[in-house]
Design a protein around this motif. Sequence first.
Motif, PDB file in Angstrom:
ATOM      1  N   ASP A 178       0.821  -1.212   0.000  1.00  0.00           N
ATOM      2  CA  ASP A 178       0.000   0.000   0.000  1.00  0.00           C
ATOM      3  C   ASP A 178       0.858   1.268   0.000  1.00  0.00           C
ATOM      4  O   ASP A 178       0.361   2.359   0.250  1.00  0.00           O
ATOM      5  N   GLU A 179       2.146   1.098  -0.268  1.00  0.00           N
ATOM      6  CA  GLU A 179       3.115   2.189  -0.429  1.00  0.00           C
ATOM      7  C   GLU A 179       3.531   2.855   0.872  1.00  0.00           C
ATOM      8  O   GLU A 179       4.142   3.934   0.861  1.00  0.00           O
ATOM      9  N   ARG A 180       3.249   2.208   2.000  1.00  0.00           N
ATOM     10  CA  ARG A 180       3.888   2.674   3.223  1.00  0.00           C
ATOM     11  C   ARG A 180       5.380   2.348   3.161  1.00  0.00           C
ATOM     12  O   ARG A 180       5.810   1.406   2.480  1.00  0.00           O
ATOM     13  N   ILE A 181       6.177   3.105   3.885  1.00  0.00           N
ATOM     14  CA  ILE A 181       7.628   3.074   3.718  1.00  0.00           C
ATOM     15  C   ILE A 181       8.266   2.068   4.668  1.00  0.00           C
ATOM     16  O   ILE A 181       7.888   1.968   5.838  1.00  0.00           O
ATOM     17  N   VAL A 182       9.255   1.343   4.144  1.00  0.00           N
ATOM     18  CA  VAL A 182      10.074   0.418   4.917  1.00  0.00           C
ATOM     19  C   VAL A 182      11.530   0.883   4.817  1.00  0.00           C
ATOM     20  O   VAL A 182      12.040   1.124   3.718  1.00  0.00           O
ATOM     21  N   LEU A 183      12.189   0.998   5.987  1.00  0.00           N
ATOM     22  CA  LEU A 183      13.577   1.438   6.042  1.00  0.00           C
ATOM     23  C   LEU A 183      14.431   0.415   6.775  1.00  0.00           C
ATOM     24  O   LEU A 183      13.970  -0.240   7.714  1.00  0.00           O
ATOM     25  N   ASN A 184      15.676   0.298   6.339  1.00  0.00           N
ATOM     26  CA  ASN A 184      16.670  -0.503   7.052  1.00  0.00           C
ATOM     27  C   ASN A 184      17.967   0.300   7.072  1.00  0.00           C
ATOM     28  O   ASN A 184      18.420   0.761   6.024  1.00  0.00           O
ATOM     29  N   PRO A 185      18.580   0.489   8.251  1.00  0.00           N
ATOM     30  CA  PRO A 185      19.789   1.316   8.324  1.00  0.00           C
ATOM     31  C   PRO A 185      21.050   0.629   7.833  1.00  0.00           C
ATOM     32  O   PRO A 185      22.100   1.270   7.739  1.00  0.00           O
ATOM     33  N   GLY A 186      20.978  -0.680   7.535  1.00  0.00           N
ATOM     34  CA  GLY A 186      22.204  -1.425   7.248  1.00  0.00           C
ATOM     35  C   GLY A 186      22.894  -1.817   8.544  1.00  0.00           C
ATOM     36  O   GLY A 186      22.346  -1.674   9.632  1.00  0.00           O
ATOM     37  N   ALA A 187      24.106  -2.311   8.438  1.00  0.00           N
ATOM     38  CA  ALA A 187      24.817  -2.851   9.594  1.00  0.00           C
ATOM     39  C   ALA A 187      26.033  -2.007   9.933  1.00  0.00           C
ATOM     40  O   ALA A 187      26.795  -1.620   9.052  1.00  0.00           O
ATOM     41  N   ILE A 188      26.220  -1.759  11.227  1.00  0.00           N
ATOM     42  CA  ILE A 188      27.428  -1.083  11.693  1.00  0.00           C
ATOM     43  C   ILE A 188      28.642  -1.998  11.525  1.00  0.00           C
ATOM     44  O   ILE A 188      29.653  -1.619  10.935  1.00  0.00           O
ATOM     45  N   GLY A 189      28.552  -3.216  12.045  1.00  0.00           N
ATOM     46  CA  GLY A 189      29.729  -4.071  12.113  1.00  0.00           C
ATOM     47  C   GLY A 189      29.889  -5.066  10.997  1.00  0.00           C
ATOM     48  O   GLY A 189      31.008  -5.523  10.736  1.00  0.00           O
ATOM     49  N   GLU A 190      28.786  -5.426  10.307  1.00  0.00           N
ATOM     50  CA  GLU A 190      28.865  -6.478   9.293  1.00  0.00           C
ATOM     51  C   GLU A 190      27.972  -6.163   8.099  1.00  0.00           C
ATOM     52  O   GLU A 190      27.023  -6.892   7.799  1.00  0.00           O
ATOM     53  N   PRO A 191      28.224  -5.086   7.344  1.00  0.00           N
ATOM     54  CA  PRO A 191      27.414  -4.854   6.141  1.00  0.00           C
ATOM     55  C   PRO A 191      27.625  -5.980   5.140  1.00  0.00           C
ATOM     56  O   PRO A 191      28.691  -6.581   5.081  1.00  0.00           O
ATOM     57  N   PHE A 192      26.577  -6.258   4.369  1.00  0.00           N
ATOM     58  CA  PHE A 192      26.663  -7.405   3.461  1.00  0.00           C
ATOM     59  C   PHE A 192      25.869  -7.150   2.192  1.00  0.00           C
ATOM     60  O   PHE A 192      24.813  -6.508   2.218  1.00  0.00           O
ATOM     61  N   ASN A 193      26.391  -7.664   1.077  1.00  0.00           N
ATOM     62  CA  ASN A 193      25.666  -7.634  -0.187  1.00  0.00           C
ATOM     63  C   ASN A 193      26.206  -8.758  -1.057  1.00  0.00           C
ATOM     64  O   ASN A 193      27.422  -8.961  -1.137  1.00  0.00           O
ATOM     65  N   HIS A 194      25.318  -9.512  -1.700  1.00  0.00           N
ATOM     66  CA  HIS A 194      25.765 -10.619  -2.537  1.00  0.00           C
ATOM     67  C   HIS A 194      26.488 -10.152  -3.806  1.00  0.00           C
ATOM     68  O   HIS A 194      27.231 -10.922  -4.407  1.00  0.00           O
ATOM     69  N   TRP A 195      26.250  -8.898  -4.212  1.00  0.00           N
ATOM     70  CA  TRP A 195      26.919  -8.402  -5.420  1.00  0.00           C
ATOM     71  C   TRP A 195      28.353  -8.015  -5.053  1.00  0.00           C
ATOM     72  O   TRP A 195      28.571  -7.169  -4.185  1.00  0.00           O
ATOM     73  N   PRO A 196      29.370  -8.616  -5.693  1.00  0.00           N
ATOM     74  CA  PRO A 196      30.762  -8.463  -5.223  1.00  0.00           C
ATOM     75  C   PRO A 196      31.244  -7.023  -5.135  1.00  0.00           C
ATOM     76  O   PRO A 196      31.923  -6.657  -4.169  1.00  0.00           O
ATOM     77  N   THR A 197      30.907  -6.201  -6.102  1.00  0.00           N
ATOM     78  CA  THR A 197      31.390  -4.809  -6.066  1.00  0.00           C
ATOM     79  C   THR A 197      30.817  -4.063  -4.871  1.00  0.00           C
ATOM     80  O   THR A 197      31.526  -3.307  -4.189  1.00  0.00           O
ATOM     81  N   LEU A 198      29.525  -4.276  -4.596  1.00  0.00           N
ATOM     82  CA  LEU A 198      28.896  -3.618  -3.455  1.00  0.00           C
ATOM     83  C   LEU A 198      29.378  -4.203  -2.137  1.00  0.00           C
ATOM     84  O   LEU A 198      29.443  -3.496  -1.127  1.00  0.00           O
ATOM     85  N   GLN A 199      29.736  -5.484  -2.125  1.00  0.00           N
ATOM     86  CA  GLN A 199      30.232  -6.127  -0.911  1.00  0.00           C
ATOM     87  C   GLN A 199      31.549  -5.523  -0.438  1.00  0.00           C
ATOM     88  O   GLN A 199      31.902  -5.602   0.739  1.00  0.00           O
ATOM     89  N   ARG A 200      32.274  -4.873  -1.340  1.00  0.00           N
ATOM     90  CA  ARG A 200      33.565  -4.290  -0.957  1.00  0.00           C
ATOM     91  C   ARG A 200      33.412  -3.076  -0.040  1.00  0.00           C
ATOM     92  O   ARG A 200      34.386  -2.640   0.581  1.00  0.00           O
ATOM     93  N   ASP A 201      32.207  -2.522   0.024  1.00  0.00           N
ATOM     94  CA  ASP A 201      31.978  -1.358   0.899  1.00  0.00           C
ATOM     95  C   ASP A 201      31.720  -1.858   2.315  1.00  0.00           C
ATOM     96  O   ASP A 201      30.586  -2.134   2.699  1.00  0.00           O
ATOM     97  N   LEU A 202      32.780  -1.955   3.097  1.00  0.00           N
ATOM     98  CA  LEU A 202      32.699  -2.517   4.443  1.00  0.00           C
ATOM     99  C   LEU A 202      32.702  -1.441   5.523  1.00  0.00           C
ATOM    100  O   LEU A 202      32.985  -1.717   6.687  1.00  0.00           O
ATOM    101  N   ARG A 203      32.378  -0.225   5.145  1.00  0.00           N
ATOM    102  CA  ARG A 203      32.281   0.842   6.134  1.00  0.00           C
ATOM    103  C   ARG A 203      31.096   0.594   7.075  1.00  0.00           C
ATOM    104  O   ARG A 203      30.273  -0.287   6.833  1.00  0.00           O
ATOM    105  N   ALA A 204      31.024   1.357   8.152  1.00  0.00           N
ATOM    106  CA  ALA A 204      29.904   1.252   9.091  1.00  0.00           C
ATOM    107  C   ALA A 204      28.687   1.945   8.483  1.00  0.00           C
ATOM    108  O   ALA A 204      28.722   3.141   8.192  1.00  0.00           O
ATOM    109  N   HIS A 205      27.606   1.197   8.287  1.00  0.00           N
ATOM    110  CA  HIS A 205      26.408   1.713   7.642  1.00  0.00           C
ATOM    111  C   HIS A 205      25.358   2.069   8.694  1.00  0.00           C
ATOM    112  O   HIS A 205      25.049   1.257   9.574  1.00  0.00           O
ATOM    113  N   TYR A 206      24.808   3.261   8.591  1.00  0.00           N
ATOM    114  CA  TYR A 206      23.686   3.647   9.449  1.00  0.00           C
ATOM    115  C   TYR A 206      22.848   4.698   8.738  1.00  0.00           C
ATOM    116  O   TYR A 206      23.172   5.113   7.617  1.00  0.00           O
TER     117      TYR A 206
END
Length: 285
Positions: A178-206
């Motif tokens: 119904d177009e209500r918004i969903v947010l996720n801040p990502g991970a501080i200690g263990e960011p993850f992405n299956h796409w290899p180029t994006l997985q290289r960004d291991l900074r703290a995500h918030y």
Amino acid sequence: MKKKIAVFSDVHGNSSALQAMYKDSIAQGVDEYWFVGDLLMPGPSVNAIWDLVKTMAPTVIVRGNWDDLVVVGTRGQMDMAKPSHVYFGRLAQYVAEHAAPGMVDELAAWPLQVTRQVGPLHFGISHNLPDLNMGQDLFPTNDSANFDQLFVTKPGQPPIDVAIYAHVHHDLLRYGTDERIVLNPGAIGEPFNHWPTLQRDLRAHYLILELDDQGMASTNFRHVAYDRDREKALAAASDLPYQELYQKMMDTGFAYTHDDELLQDYNDRYQYVAEYERFKKNLNK
């Protein structure tokens, strides 16, 4: 009314990443903090993280699945049925041996879900589903209908406009059916992405939410660099179990939680089952 709220989650024992995030949040003029679960393990820091969170004084805290693992493991209630259970138990034993008095009991009392109104918006905040802080229902690529579960309310409660969850270690903004918004801040200690180029960004995500009288003025997904070699050195200087795996994760970004063959090798080599069993026996004396 204007307010900046830093939303963060999945610290996983990484004090270097949390310190960098906190420093960045101060520079961004944050007014308030919301913590969305998974504070400790598998990283080496316990009290340093606890003290920093106390300094941040989050106005929202919810309990993640790893927070539950800490509670179960430190109380000697972890079964040894699987290599990953041994992993959780032995890491929780490490927490028990280092935690300040009362920490685990306080963590155990955190709720699974919290609702907050800021300006015109009602937020629902949970680590995963409102009544279940584990599982893969909310993996980022799943159908929108899965995310509608975040908007379920009890009778008499106002409808949730924006749902915030964590758990999957991906930062995101998406919509329910119904177009209500969903947010996720990502991970501080263990960011993850299956796409290899994006997985290289291991900074703290918030995430920083800027809220005003009309709603969300901005959503600012922050990726903050920190000294990963320093974090590896903290692990090396500690008596952290599985520390080789943690240091490897600092290099690759990959967690080894579900690699049963690898964990079994470590469990056998270091006799972690026997160590945890001795720990449980000592708790019962």
